[in-house]
Design a protein around this motif. Structure first.
Motif, PDB file in Angstrom:
ATOM      1  N   VAL A 248       0.795  -7.475 -13.096  1.00 29.55           N
ATOM      2  CA  VAL A 248       1.179  -6.825 -14.355  1.00 29.55           C
ATOM      3  C   VAL A 248       2.607  -6.319 -14.197  1.00 29.55           C
ATOM      4  O   VAL A 248       2.867  -5.423 -13.384  1.00 29.55           O
ATOM      5  CB  VAL A 248       0.221  -5.667 -14.700  1.00 29.55           C
ATOM      6  CG1 VAL A 248       0.698  -4.945 -15.957  1.00 29.55           C
ATOM      7  CG2 VAL A 248      -1.200  -6.190 -14.887  1.00 29.55           C
ATOM      8  N   LEU A 249       3.512  -6.901 -14.970  1.00 26.54           N
ATOM      9  CA  LEU A 249       4.899  -6.448 -14.957  1.00 26.54           C
ATOM     10  C   LEU A 249       5.054  -5.298 -15.933  1.00 26.54           C
ATOM     11  O   LEU A 249       4.626  -5.403 -17.103  1.00 26.54           O
ATOM     12  CB  LEU A 249       5.850  -7.570 -15.386  1.00 26.54           C
ATOM     13  CG  LEU A 249       5.954  -8.809 -14.489  1.00 26.54           C
ATOM     14  CD1 LEU A 249       6.845  -9.857 -15.174  1.00 26.54           C
ATOM     15  CD2 LEU A 249       6.525  -8.436 -13.127  1.00 26.54           C
ATOM     16  N   GLY A 250       5.672  -4.206 -15.485  1.00 26.35           N
ATOM     17  CA  GLY A 250       6.063  -3.169 -16.424  1.00 26.35           C
ATOM     18  C   GLY A 250       7.176  -3.713 -17.318  1.00 26.35           C
ATOM     19  O   GLY A 250       7.944  -4.588 -16.893  1.00 26.35           O
ATOM     20  N   PRO A 251       7.296  -3.227 -18.547  1.00 27.50           N
ATOM     21  CA  PRO A 251       8.299  -3.780 -19.465  1.00 27.50           C
ATOM     22  C   PRO A 251       9.732  -3.749 -18.926  1.00 27.50           C
ATOM     23  O   PRO A 251      10.491  -4.690 -19.168  1.00 27.50           O
ATOM     24  CB  PRO A 251       8.145  -2.907 -20.716  1.00 27.50           C
ATOM     25  CG  PRO A 251       6.703  -2.495 -20.697  1.00 27.50           C
ATOM     26  CD  PRO A 251       6.378  -2.285 -19.240  1.00 27.50           C
TER      27      PRO A 251
ATOM     28  N   GLU B 249       4.375  -6.635 -27.737  1.00 29.16           N
ATOM     29  CA  GLU B 249       5.528  -6.177 -28.535  1.00 29.16           C
ATOM     30  C   GLU B 249       6.742  -5.870 -27.649  1.00 29.16           C
ATOM     31  O   GLU B 249       7.879  -6.080 -28.048  1.00 29.16           O
ATOM     32  CB  GLU B 249       5.136  -4.925 -29.338  1.00 29.16           C
ATOM     33  CG  GLU B 249       4.147  -5.192 -30.465  1.00 29.16           C
ATOM     34  CD  GLU B 249       2.734  -5.548 -29.987  1.00 29.16           C
ATOM     35  OE1 GLU B 249       2.387  -5.229 -28.833  1.00 29.16           O
ATOM     36  OE2 GLU B 249       1.987  -6.161 -30.764  1.00 29.16           O
ATOM     37  N   GLU B 250       6.489  -5.358 -26.443  1.00 25.21           N
ATOM     38  CA  GLU B 250       7.602  -4.995 -25.554  1.00 25.21           C
ATOM     39  C   GLU B 250       7.890  -6.083 -24.529  1.00 25.21           C
ATOM     40  O   GLU B 250       8.774  -5.932 -23.699  1.00 25.21           O
ATOM     41  CB  GLU B 250       7.275  -3.677 -24.825  1.00 25.21           C
ATOM     42  CG  GLU B 250       7.157  -2.474 -25.736  1.00 25.21           C
ATOM     43  CD  GLU B 250       8.475  -2.149 -26.432  1.00 25.21           C
ATOM     44  OE1 GLU B 250       9.542  -2.513 -25.898  1.00 25.21           O
ATOM     45  OE2 GLU B 250       8.430  -1.542 -27.520  1.00 25.21           O
ATOM     46  N   SER B 251       7.132  -7.153 -24.567  1.00 29.67           N
ATOM     47  CA  SER B 251       7.307  -8.196 -23.559  1.00 29.67           C
ATOM     48  C   SER B 251       8.376  -9.202 -23.984  1.00 29.67           C
ATOM     49  O   SER B 251       8.349  -9.697 -25.112  1.00 29.67           O
ATOM     50  CB  SER B 251       5.986  -8.935 -23.339  1.00 29.67           C
ATOM     51  OG  SER B 251       6.207 -10.049 -22.480  1.00 29.67           O
ATOM     52  N   PRO B 252       9.284  -9.537 -23.090  1.00 28.02           N
ATOM     53  CA  PRO B 252      10.261 -10.592 -23.391  1.00 28.02           C
ATOM     54  C   PRO B 252       9.688 -11.993 -23.148  1.00 28.02           C
ATOM     55  O   PRO B 252      10.363 -12.982 -23.398  1.00 28.02           O
ATOM     56  CB  PRO B 252      11.390 -10.295 -22.406  1.00 28.02           C
ATOM     57  CG  PRO B 252      10.697  -9.678 -21.228  1.00 28.02           C
ATOM     58  CD  PRO B 252       9.494  -8.934 -21.764  1.00 28.02           C
ATOM     59  N   LEU B 253       8.462 -12.044 -22.642  1.00 27.44           N
ATOM     60  CA  LEU B 253       7.833 -13.333 -22.314  1.00 27.44           C
ATOM     61  C   LEU B 253       6.808 -13.688 -23.383  1.00 27.44           C
ATOM     62  O   LEU B 253       6.372 -12.844 -24.154  1.00 27.44           O
ATOM     63  CB  LEU B 253       7.132 -13.242 -20.952  1.00 27.44           C
ATOM     64  CG  LEU B 253       7.975 -12.726 -19.775  1.00 27.44           C
ATOM     65  CD1 LEU B 253       7.093 -12.535 -18.547  1.00 27.44           C
ATOM     66  CD2 LEU B 253       9.110 -13.700 -19.476  1.00 27.44           C
ATOM     67  N   ALA B 254       6.404 -14.947 -23.385  1.00 27.38           N
ATOM     68  CA  ALA B 254       5.305 -15.350 -24.265  1.00 27.38           C
ATOM     69  C   ALA B 254       4.047 -14.601 -23.844  1.00 27.38           C
ATOM     70  O   ALA B 254       3.862 -14.296 -22.673  1.00 27.38           O
ATOM     71  CB  ALA B 254       5.078 -16.854 -24.150  1.00 27.38           C
ATOM     72  N   PRO B 255       3.143 -14.276 -24.780  1.00 26.85           N
ATOM     73  CA  PRO B 255       1.887 -13.614 -24.395  1.00 26.85           C
ATOM     74  C   PRO B 255       1.059 -14.504 -23.469  1.00 26.85           C
ATOM     75  O   PRO B 255       1.161 -15.734 -23.516  1.00 26.85           O
ATOM     76  CB  PRO B 255       1.164 -13.398 -25.728  1.00 26.85           C
ATOM     77  CG  PRO B 255       2.227 -13.518 -26.775  1.00 26.85           C
ATOM     78  CD  PRO B 255       3.249 -14.472 -26.232  1.00 26.85           C
TER      79      PRO B 255
ATOM     80  N   VAL C  12       2.327  -8.551 -19.107  1.00 27.83           N
ATOM     81  CA  VAL C  12       3.301  -7.467 -19.253  1.00 27.83           C
ATOM     82  C   VAL C  12       2.572  -6.325 -19.943  1.00 27.83           C
ATOM     83  O   VAL C  12       2.003  -6.514 -21.026  1.00 27.83           O
ATOM     84  CB  VAL C  12       4.520  -7.905 -20.085  1.00 27.83           C
ATOM     85  CG1 VAL C  12       5.467  -6.723 -20.323  1.00 27.83           C
ATOM     86  CG2 VAL C  12       5.258  -9.038 -19.373  1.00 27.83           C
ATOM     87  N   ALA C  13       2.579  -5.175 -19.326  1.00 29.58           N
ATOM     88  CA  ALA C  13       1.889  -4.024 -19.922  1.00 29.58           C
ATOM     89  C   ALA C  13       2.489  -2.741 -19.361  1.00 29.58           C
ATOM     90  O   ALA C  13       3.150  -2.739 -18.322  1.00 29.58           O
ATOM     91  CB  ALA C  13       0.386  -4.079 -19.632  1.00 29.58           C
ATOM     92  N   GLY C  14       2.244  -1.657 -20.089  1.00 30.21           N
ATOM     93  CA  GLY C  14       2.715  -0.355 -19.640  1.00 30.21           C
ATOM     94  C   GLY C  14       3.794   0.208 -20.538  1.00 30.21           C
ATOM     95  O   GLY C  14       4.191  -0.409 -21.538  1.00 30.21           O
ATOM     96  N   GLY C  15       4.263   1.383 -20.182  1.00 27.68           N
ATOM     97  CA  GLY C  15       5.240   2.107 -20.993  1.00 27.68           C
ATOM     98  C   GLY C  15       6.638   1.539 -20.845  1.00 27.68           C
ATOM     99  O   GLY C  15       6.955   0.868 -19.855  1.00 27.68           O
ATOM    100  N   ASN C  16       7.452   1.866 -21.830  1.00 25.06           N
ATOM    101  CA  ASN C  16       8.814   1.342 -21.889  1.00 25.06           C
ATOM    102  C   ASN C  16       9.690   1.804 -20.745  1.00 25.06           C
ATOM    103  O   ASN C  16      10.568   1.084 -20.299  1.00 25.06           O
ATOM    104  CB  ASN C  16       9.455   1.798 -23.211  1.00 25.06           C
ATOM    105  CG  ASN C  16       9.782   0.609 -24.058  1.00 25.06           C
ATOM    106  OD1 ASN C  16      10.064  -0.457 -23.523  1.00 25.06           O
ATOM    107  ND2 ASN C  16       9.741   0.774 -25.365  1.00 25.06           N
TER     108      ASN C  16
END
Lengths: 101, 374
Positions: B257-260, B190-196, B330-334
């Motif tokens: 893992v990229l933070g958002p 939901e917060e990722s600008p990339l494709a899952p 992409v995972a983690g807090g905003n």
């Protein structure tokens, strides 16, 4: 897996699952080593080849094998391929291996 | 070939049901059926509910779990799910994860037994994350969410109880790591600008998948300065470029893992998944002389690296053989300009991705972010 609660006991469960396996016999021990064909299986660990080649040199000097065949596993973390095991079994009498981490 | 005879069955005295009123939490501890934390004692009702969620058929053998090669029937799976504290809704995720782990490519036998610290990392994608309430946001690798915690715990309990990966016995890990209690996250789609991630690998967004990687713990990457992709990714490259992680010396696969916040900065510049992975691959790595300790302990070749790597003193040795060996999430807090590098175990294992319902992705070419693959 489950045990029942009848007869004033608690229900408990075994979480391990059953192991199904066939027993395999161990090959008979060689009575003498001189003149036998020795296979050396290098598992490709960091120092396995160093350990094995040194061991092999000293063993061969002491014993005198008819032949020495050196083999390598594809990966130290996986079992040797069935074809490799077959080749070793068909062409050798003894096998020397070591981890050599 | 199917094993021919039963060689090991639980001993009758081990299974003798205790008198009514026995503290069952302590009973499971005493029997050695715990990961060190108290378990949830299974009851007939809880086991039945879990079995129903798995589709019934308690004797159906899902897989055999190495190195003990215990049979994971649906009933045994259900028992461990209850012990871990799972809700029945989590059962299909754990089942899919175990099928992935027992895929030959994963080499679970080696992962369980190695002296390295690797533990299977599970990343979940798709709608199931929301349906069962997984955490993909703040503290994603940490505590506080039942689904993440108990799905990962159920996997570990099965690796212990069924797989026999008990420390010091069949698990020879020198150090282990905290992910050997639970190591399970969801991608923050939901917060990722990339494709899952699973879409990048050919699944439809509506499908739910599990991804398993034998992995070291996450290594934090901080960058509160860069406002462009290169700056952020250079920091990740720095975390990747040590001679001490297992990828450096044993190749294989790794995860990033990229933070958002980092992901948004990178995506704002128009970079896609393949750009990010290619950059990370291109600009990370070590010199061979460093990996070989300048040969001061004897001539080093390193048979665990691909044969096609040049081994001149100043040859660049990539962390993994190609950008495709970097698994990007992409995972983690905003809030927070952090990402993580997660080294893998090495070439001895391959990660496994599979749909939770066992379906396959679309046939033929698929396109993500403007790039198509066959």
């Amino acid at each position: 897996m489950a045990k029942t609660t009848t007869g004033g006991v608690e229900a408990v469960y075994d979480p391990r699952g059953r192991v199904d396996a066939a027993a395999a016999a161990i090959a008979p021990r060689a009575r003498q080593l001189k003149g036998l064909r020795l296979a050396v299986l290098d598992n490709t660990k960091w120092n396995a080849n160093k350990l094995l080649r040194q061991s092999l040199k000293r063993l061969d000097e002491e014993i005198g094998f008819a032949a020495v065949n050196y083999y390598r596993k594809e990966s130290f973390s996986k079992v040797a391929a069935p074809e490799l095991v077959g080749e070793i079994a068909a062409n050798n009498d003894l096998l020397l291996t070591a981890i050599g981490d | 070939m199917e094993p021919a005879a039963v060689a090991e069955l639980p001993r009758a005295d081990e299974l003798a049901p205790p008198p009514q009123g026995t503290d069952l939490v302590e009973w499971y501890f005493a029997k050695g059926f715990s990961d060190g934390f108290p378990v949830v004692p299974p009851t007939p009702a809880k086991v039945a509910a879990m079995l129903a969620a798995l589709g019934g058929e308690p004797e159906l053998l899902e897989c055999r779990v190495p190195p003990r090669w215990g049979g994971l029937t649906r009933e045994v799976l259900a028992i461990n799910l209850v012990l871990a504290g799972c809700l029945p809704d989590y059962a299909p995720v754990v089942r899919a994860a175990l099928l992935a782990l027992c895929d030959t490519a994963f080499n679970l036998n080696g992962v369980q037994a190695t002296t390295h610290m690797a533990a299977p990392l599970l990343v979940v994608n798709g709608p199931v994350r929301k349906i069962i309430g997984m955490n993909a946001g703040c503290n994603v690798f940490g505590s506080g969410n039942r689904a993440n915690a108990t799905i990962g715990r159920a996997i570990r309990l099965i690796l212990l109880n069924v797989g026999g990966g008990w420390p010091g016995d069949l698990d020879k890990s020198t150090l282990g790591h905290p992910g050997k209690y639970t190591y399970c996250i969801a991608e923050n789609e939901e917060e990722s600008p990339l494709a899952p991630y699973h879409v990048e690998h050919g699944y439809a967004a509506e499908q739910s998948t599990v991804f398993l990687l034998a992995a070291e713990p996450p290594h934090s990457v901080t960058n509160h300065v860069a406002n462009d992709p290169e700056g952020i990714l250079d920091s990740i490259c720095s975390a990747m470029s040590t001679i001490a992680n297992n990828n450096a010396v044993s190749s294989g696969h790794c995860a990033v893992v990229l933070g958002p916040e980092h992901a948004r900065t990178i995506a704002k510049a128009g970079w896609k998944r393949q750009d990010i992975r290619a950059y990370l691959w291109m600009y990370s790595g070590n010199r061979f002389r460093d990996l070989a300790f300048d040969h001061r302990y004897g001539k080093i070749y390193n048979r665990n690296l691909p044969v096609w790597y040049k081994r001149e003193p100043d040859s660049r040795i990539p962390i993994v053989p190609s950008p495709d060996h970097i698994h990007l999430f992409v995972a983690g807090g905003n809030a927070g300009r952090f990402s993580a590098f997660i080294p893998g175990w090495g070439h001895m294992t391959s990660p496994v991705l599979r749909a939770i319902d066992g379906s396959v992705g679309p046939d033929g070419a698929f396109c993500v972010d403007g790039t198509c693959a066959v």
